[in-house]
Design a protein around this motif. Structure first.
Motif, PDB file in Angstrom:
ATOM      1  N   PRO A   1       0.814  -1.227   0.000  1.00  0.00           N
ATOM      2  CA  PRO A   1       0.000   0.000   0.000  1.00  0.00           C
ATOM      3  C   PRO A   1       0.840   1.266   0.000  1.00  0.00           C
ATOM      4  O   PRO A   1       1.967   1.286   0.493  1.00  0.00           O
ATOM      5  CB  PRO A   1      -0.811  -0.130   1.301  1.00  0.00           C
ATOM      6  CG  PRO A   1      -0.021  -1.055   2.158  1.00  0.00           C
ATOM      7  CD  PRO A   1       0.691  -1.989   1.242  1.00  0.00           C
ATOM      8  N   GLU A   2       0.261   2.315  -0.578  1.00  0.00           N
ATOM      9  CA  GLU A   2       0.875   3.638  -0.520  1.00  0.00           C
ATOM     10  C   GLU A   2       0.452   4.314   0.778  1.00  0.00           C
ATOM     11  O   GLU A   2      -0.731   4.373   1.103  1.00  0.00           O
ATOM     12  CB  GLU A   2       0.429   4.483  -1.719  1.00  0.00           C
ATOM     13  CG  GLU A   2       0.939   3.996  -3.059  1.00  0.00           C
ATOM     14  CD  GLU A   2       2.439   4.223  -3.210  1.00  0.00           C
ATOM     15  OE1 GLU A   2       2.961   5.140  -2.528  1.00  0.00           O
ATOM     16  OE2 GLU A   2       3.067   3.499  -3.987  1.00  0.00           O
ATOM     17  N   VAL A   3       1.419   4.807   1.527  1.00  0.00           N
ATOM     18  CA  VAL A   3       1.136   5.438   2.812  1.00  0.00           C
ATOM     19  C   VAL A   3       1.271   6.949   2.672  1.00  0.00           C
ATOM     20  O   VAL A   3       2.207   7.443   2.037  1.00  0.00           O
ATOM     21  CB  VAL A   3       2.089   4.905   3.901  1.00  0.00           C
ATOM     22  CG1 VAL A   3       1.845   5.622   5.230  1.00  0.00           C
ATOM     23  CG2 VAL A   3       1.902   3.411   4.076  1.00  0.00           C
TER      24      VAL A   3
ATOM     25  N   TYR B   1       9.279   1.933   6.372  1.00  0.00           N
ATOM     26  CA  TYR B   1       8.392   1.322   5.368  1.00  0.00           C
ATOM     27  C   TYR B   1       8.714   1.840   3.973  1.00  0.00           C
ATOM     28  O   TYR B   1       8.795   1.060   3.009  1.00  0.00           O
ATOM     29  CB  TYR B   1       6.938   1.611   5.716  1.00  0.00           C
ATOM     30  CG  TYR B   1       5.971   1.093   4.675  1.00  0.00           C
ATOM     31  CD1 TYR B   1       5.849  -0.269   4.422  1.00  0.00           C
ATOM     32  CD2 TYR B   1       5.200   1.969   3.920  1.00  0.00           C
ATOM     33  CE1 TYR B   1       4.982  -0.749   3.454  1.00  0.00           C
ATOM     34  CE2 TYR B   1       4.328   1.506   2.953  1.00  0.00           C
ATOM     35  CZ  TYR B   1       4.228   0.147   2.717  1.00  0.00           C
ATOM     36  OH  TYR B   1       3.369  -0.320   1.743  1.00  0.00           O
ATOM     37  N   HIS B   2       8.925   3.140   3.855  1.00  0.00           N
ATOM     38  CA  HIS B   2       9.248   3.688   2.530  1.00  0.00           C
ATOM     39  C   HIS B   2      10.605   3.180   2.033  1.00  0.00           C
ATOM     40  O   HIS B   2      10.764   2.879   0.842  1.00  0.00           O
ATOM     41  CB  HIS B   2       9.235   5.214   2.588  1.00  0.00           C
ATOM     42  CG  HIS B   2       7.861   5.805   2.559  1.00  0.00           C
ATOM     43  ND1 HIS B   2       7.037   5.848   3.656  1.00  0.00           N
ATOM     44  CD2 HIS B   2       7.146   6.348   1.526  1.00  0.00           C
ATOM     45  CE1 HIS B   2       5.883   6.410   3.326  1.00  0.00           C
ATOM     46  NE2 HIS B   2       5.919   6.730   2.043  1.00  0.00           N
TER      47      HIS B   2
ATOM     48  N   ALA C   1       7.595  -4.067   7.870  1.00  0.00           N
ATOM     49  CA  ALA C   1       7.668  -2.634   8.158  1.00  0.00           C
ATOM     50  C   ALA C   1       6.273  -2.012   8.153  1.00  0.00           C
ATOM     51  O   ALA C   1       5.974  -1.128   8.973  1.00  0.00           O
ATOM     52  CB  ALA C   1       8.560  -1.934   7.128  1.00  0.00           C
ATOM     53  N   TYR C   2       5.409  -2.483   7.261  1.00  0.00           N
ATOM     54  CA  TYR C   2       4.034  -1.975   7.241  1.00  0.00           C
ATOM     55  C   TYR C   2       3.303  -2.365   8.525  1.00  0.00           C
ATOM     56  O   TYR C   2       2.554  -1.569   9.106  1.00  0.00           O
ATOM     57  CB  TYR C   2       3.300  -2.522   6.023  1.00  0.00           C
ATOM     58  CG  TYR C   2       1.883  -2.000   5.886  1.00  0.00           C
ATOM     59  CD1 TYR C   2       1.650  -0.669   5.559  1.00  0.00           C
ATOM     60  CD2 TYR C   2       0.789  -2.834   6.089  1.00  0.00           C
ATOM     61  CE1 TYR C   2       0.355  -0.177   5.434  1.00  0.00           C
ATOM     62  CE2 TYR C   2      -0.512  -2.359   5.961  1.00  0.00           C
ATOM     63  CZ  TYR C   2      -0.719  -1.030   5.638  1.00  0.00           C
ATOM     64  OH  TYR C   2      -2.000  -0.547   5.531  1.00  0.00           O
TER      65      TYR C   2
ATOM     66  N   PRO D   1      -7.639   6.042   5.789  1.00  0.00           N
ATOM     67  CA  PRO D   1      -7.258   7.464   5.679  1.00  0.00           C
ATOM     68  C   PRO D   1      -5.757   7.679   5.492  1.00  0.00           C
ATOM     69  O   PRO D   1      -5.345   8.768   5.088  1.00  0.00           O
ATOM     70  CB  PRO D   1      -7.718   8.058   7.028  1.00  0.00           C
ATOM     71  CG  PRO D   1      -8.725   7.103   7.547  1.00  0.00           C
ATOM     72  CD  PRO D   1      -8.283   5.753   7.072  1.00  0.00           C
ATOM     73  N   TYR D   2      -4.955   6.679   5.759  1.00  0.00           N
ATOM     74  CA  TYR D   2      -3.494   6.849   5.704  1.00  0.00           C
ATOM     75  C   TYR D   2      -2.866   6.097   4.534  1.00  0.00           C
ATOM     76  O   TYR D   2      -1.667   6.187   4.324  1.00  0.00           O
ATOM     77  CB  TYR D   2      -2.873   6.381   7.023  1.00  0.00           C
ATOM     78  CG  TYR D   2      -3.577   6.987   8.205  1.00  0.00           C
ATOM     79  CD1 TYR D   2      -3.341   8.308   8.573  1.00  0.00           C
ATOM     80  CD2 TYR D   2      -4.517   6.253   8.916  1.00  0.00           C
ATOM     81  CE1 TYR D   2      -4.022   8.882   9.635  1.00  0.00           C
ATOM     82  CE2 TYR D   2      -5.204   6.819   9.988  1.00  0.00           C
ATOM     83  CZ  TYR D   2      -4.951   8.135  10.327  1.00  0.00           C
ATOM     84  OH  TYR D   2      -5.634   8.702  11.389  1.00  0.00           O
ATOM     85  N   THR D   3      -3.704   5.367   3.788  1.00  0.00           N
ATOM     86  CA  THR D   3      -3.184   4.643   2.629  1.00  0.00           C
ATOM     87  C   THR D   3      -3.837   5.094   1.330  1.00  0.00           C
ATOM     88  O   THR D   3      -3.439   4.658   0.261  1.00  0.00           O
ATOM     89  CB  THR D   3      -3.418   3.131   2.789  1.00  0.00           C
ATOM     90  OG1 THR D   3      -4.808   2.873   3.013  1.00  0.00           O
ATOM     91  CG2 THR D   3      -2.621   2.585   3.965  1.00  0.00           C
TER      92      THR D   3
END
Length: 518
Positions: free
Chosen positions: A278-280, A395-396, A457-458, A496-498
Motif C-alpha cells: 500500500p501507498e502510505v 516502510y518507505h 515494516a508496514y 485514511p493513511y493509505t
C-alpha cells in the motif's frame, strides 16, 4: 485421672505429634513416567478445543489463529482477568466491617474468687463465683471507619485505572502479536515460493555432481579442472541446504505463533501473486496525533498520572484523625448475668499527631513523585511520535529496497536465460550455467525477502499508529469470522493513511490546534 496426669499426657502427646510431623516430611521426586504423563496431559490442554487448520493458510487466518490460541496471549488475557478481580476486591473494602465470633468454655473447677480488704489485708468475703462452669457466648459487630472508607474509595479508583492499564497492556501484546504474525507469515510465504524452484535446482546440482564424479573416476579430464567444478557444485549445494533450512525455520516459527500442532502440515500458498504494497500518506501530523490517541503506552502513562495524583490525596487523607463508628449485638448464656443479651454502640476518634509534624515533607515527596510520572508521560509522548517517524521512514525505505531487488532479479533472470541459451554442451559447461541460475535464484529470494521485510515494516507502522482491528468479543467468534472481521477493520482503520484524500474543515482545525500545542 488427676489434673497433673492430664497435663503430662497432653504435653507428651504434643511432643509425639511434633516429632512425627517433622520427621514425616521428605522429598518425593517425580519419576520419568510421572513427568511423561504430565507432559502428555499438558499437551492435550494446549490443543484442547482448538479448531483444526485444514485449508490453505492466509495472513488473516494466521492472525485469527494466533489471537485465539497463542499461549502468551492467553497469559495476558488471564492477567487482565486477575486485574478485574482485584478491582472487585477493592470495591469490597468500601463496605462496613462485620465481625462475628462465638465461644464455648467448660471448666473442671468453679471459677471462684475471694476479696481482701486493702486496709487490713483480711479476707472480707467467702469464696464466690459469678460464672457458670459451662458457658457459651457470641457477638456480632458492625464497624465503619470514615478514614478507611476514604482511603479505600481512592484505592478502588486507582485499581480501576490499573485495570484499564492491564487492558492496554494486553492490547499492546495483541498488536505486537499481529505484527509478528505478519512478519513471520510473509517470511514463510516468501520461502515457500522458492520450494518448487529449489527442488528443481537441487536435483540438477545432484545430477551434475554425479556426472562430474563419474568424469573424475574415469579420468576423462584434468583432475584440477574436475575438482574445481565439483567444489563449485558442492558450494552451490551448501547454499541450497541453507535456503532449505530457512524455509523449515520460517514454517516452524509460524507454527509456534498460531499454536499449530504440527507446523509441517501447514499449507502455505505457492506461486501466488503478491499483494501490492500500500501507498502510505506523507501527512505525518495526522499520524502523530492518531498514534498518541491509540498508543497503549501513552494512554497507560495518562492513567498512571491519575493513579499518582490519587496516591497524593491518600497520603493527605491519612494525616486526618480517624473517626470510627461501631454497633454490635452480644449474647452470653451465663446464668449469673442479669441481662444475657445486649446491644452496644460506640464512636472513637484517633490520630497520629507525630505525622502532622512531617506534613510538608510528605506533601513534597508525593508532589515530586507526581511530577516524575508526568515527565515519564511526556517522554512516552515523544517516543510514540519518534516511533511513527521511524516506522514510516522504514516502510518507505523497505518499499524502495523491494523495487531495487525486483529490478535486480529481472536482470539476473535474463542473464540466466541467455546463459542457458548459449550452452553448446551442457555437460561440459553445466557447472557454470548452474552457478548463473543459482545467482538468479538467490536474486529471486532476495526479492521475496525484501517483500517480506516491507510487509513487516508496514505491520510495524500499524502498531506505531496503534491500529487495533481486533473486536472486543473475538474470543466468542470462530476463526473464519474473526479473520474476516480483522481484515475489514484493518482496511477501514488504515484507509485514511493509505488512500489520498482531502481533509475536512474539522480535521484541518484539529490538526492546526495540534501543531500549535506542540
Amino acid at each position: 485421672m488427676n489434673p497433673l496426669s492430664i497435663i503430662k499426657l497432653t504435653g507428651l502427646s504434643f511432643f509425639v505429634l511434633l516429632a512425627v510431623g517433622c520427621g514425616g516430611v521428605s522429598p518425593e521426586p517425580l519419576t520419568k513416567e510421572d513427568i511423561e504423563k504430565i507432559a502428555i496431559h499438558d499437551r492435550e490442554l494446549i490443543f484442547d478445543a482448538q479448531e483444526p487448520i485444514e485449508e490453505e493458510l492466509t495472513l488473516e487466518l494466521a492472525m485469527s489463529l494466533a489471537l485465539k490460541y497463542n499461549l502468551e496471549h492467553r497469559v495476558r488475557l488471564m492477567a487482565e482477568a486477575v486485574a478485574n478481580q482485584q478491582l472487585d476486591m477493592a470495591k469490597m473494602d468500601l463496605l462496613p466491617e462485620l465481625a462475628a465470633n462465638a465461644g464455648y468454655m467448660d471448666r473442671d473447677k468453679v471459677n471462684a474468687s475471694r476479696s481482701v480488704s486493702v486496709n487490713t489485708g483480711r479476707t472480707t468475703l467467702s469464696p464466690s463465683t459469678s460464672q457458670d462452669d459451662e458457658q457459651f457466648d457470641g457477638s456480632g459487630m458492625f464497624t465503619w471507619n470514615l478514614l478507611d472508607f476514604g482511603v479505600s474509595y481512592l484505592k478502588a479508583k486507582q485499581d480501576a485505572d490499573r485495570y484499564l492499564i492491564a487492558q492496554k497492556a494486553r492490547e499492546k501484546v495483541m498488536l505486537s502479536l499481529l505484527k509478528e504474525v505478519r512478519a513471520t507469515y510473509w517470511q514463510a510465504v516468501a520461502m515457500e515460493q522458492m520450494r518448487t524452484e529449489l527442488d528443481r535446482i537441487s536435483a540438477e546440482v545432484d545430477q551434475l555432481l554425479a556426472h562430474w564424479q563419474s568424469i573424475r573416476d574415469e579420468q576423462l579430464r584434468t583432475p584440477v579442472a574436475v575438482l574445481l567444478d565439483i567444489r563449485s557444485l558442492l558450494e552451490t549445494r551448501q547454499r541450497l541446504d541453507q535456503i532449505q533450512r530457512s524455509i523449515d525455520t520460517a514454517h516452524a516459527r509460524l507454527g509456534i505463533l498460531i499454536n499449530a500442532p504440527d507446523y509441517r502440515r501447514l499449507r502455505l500458498p505457492r506461486d501466488m501473486v503478491l499483494p501490492e504494497l500500500p501507498e502510505v500518506t506523507s501527512d505525518i501530523d495526522a499520524m502523530e496525533l492518531i498514534a498518541l490517541v491509540n498508543s497503549a503506552d501513552y494512554v497507560s502513562g495518562v492513567y498512571r498520572v491519575r493513579i499518582e495524583q490519587l496516591e497524593s490525596r491518600k497520603a493527605m487523607i491519612r494525616l486526618l484523625p480517624s473517626l470510627e463508628f461501631s454497633y454490635g449485638a452480644n449474647y452470653d448464656d451465663n446464668s449469673y448475668l442479669y441481662n444475657n443479651h445486649w446491644g452496644q454502640m460506640g464512636a472513637s476518634l484517633t490520630g497520629d499527631i507525630t505525622q502532622l509534624l512531617f506534613t510538608k515533607q510528605i506533601k513534597k515527596f508525593h508532589e515530586t513523585n507526581e511530577q516524575l510520572t508526568i515527565t515519564r508521560k511526556l517522554a512516552i509522548n515523544m517516543a510514540v511520535i519518534a516511533g511513527v517517524h521511524i516506522t514510516w521512514q522504514d516502510y518507505h525505505n523497505s518499499k524502495r529496497q523491494y523495487q531495487r531487488a525486483q529490478h535486480l532479479q529481472e536482470i539476473d533472470q535474463e542473464i540466466s536465460l541467455l546463459t542457458r541459451n548459449a550452452e553448446l554442451n551442457r555437460r561440459e559447461s553445466g557447472a557454470a550455467a548452474i552457478q548463473t541460475e543459482l545467482r538468479a535464484f538467490r536474486s529471486r529470494i532476495s526479492q521475496m525477502q525484501s517483500y517480506a521485510d516491507a510487509q513487516e515494516a508496514y505491520g510495524a507502522l500499524m502498531v506505531s499508529l496503534g491500529m487495533n482491528p481486533v473486536p472486543a468479543d473475538y474470543q466468542q467468534k470462530s476463526v473464519e469470522e474473526l479473520a474476516e472481521e480483522v481484515t475489514t477493520t484493518a482496511e477501514t482503520l488504515m484507509y485514511p493513511y493509505t488512500k489520498p484524500r482531502e481533509r475536512t474543515p474539522a480535521d484541518t482545525e484539529k490538526f492546526d490546534c495540534w501543531r500549535k500545542g506542540r
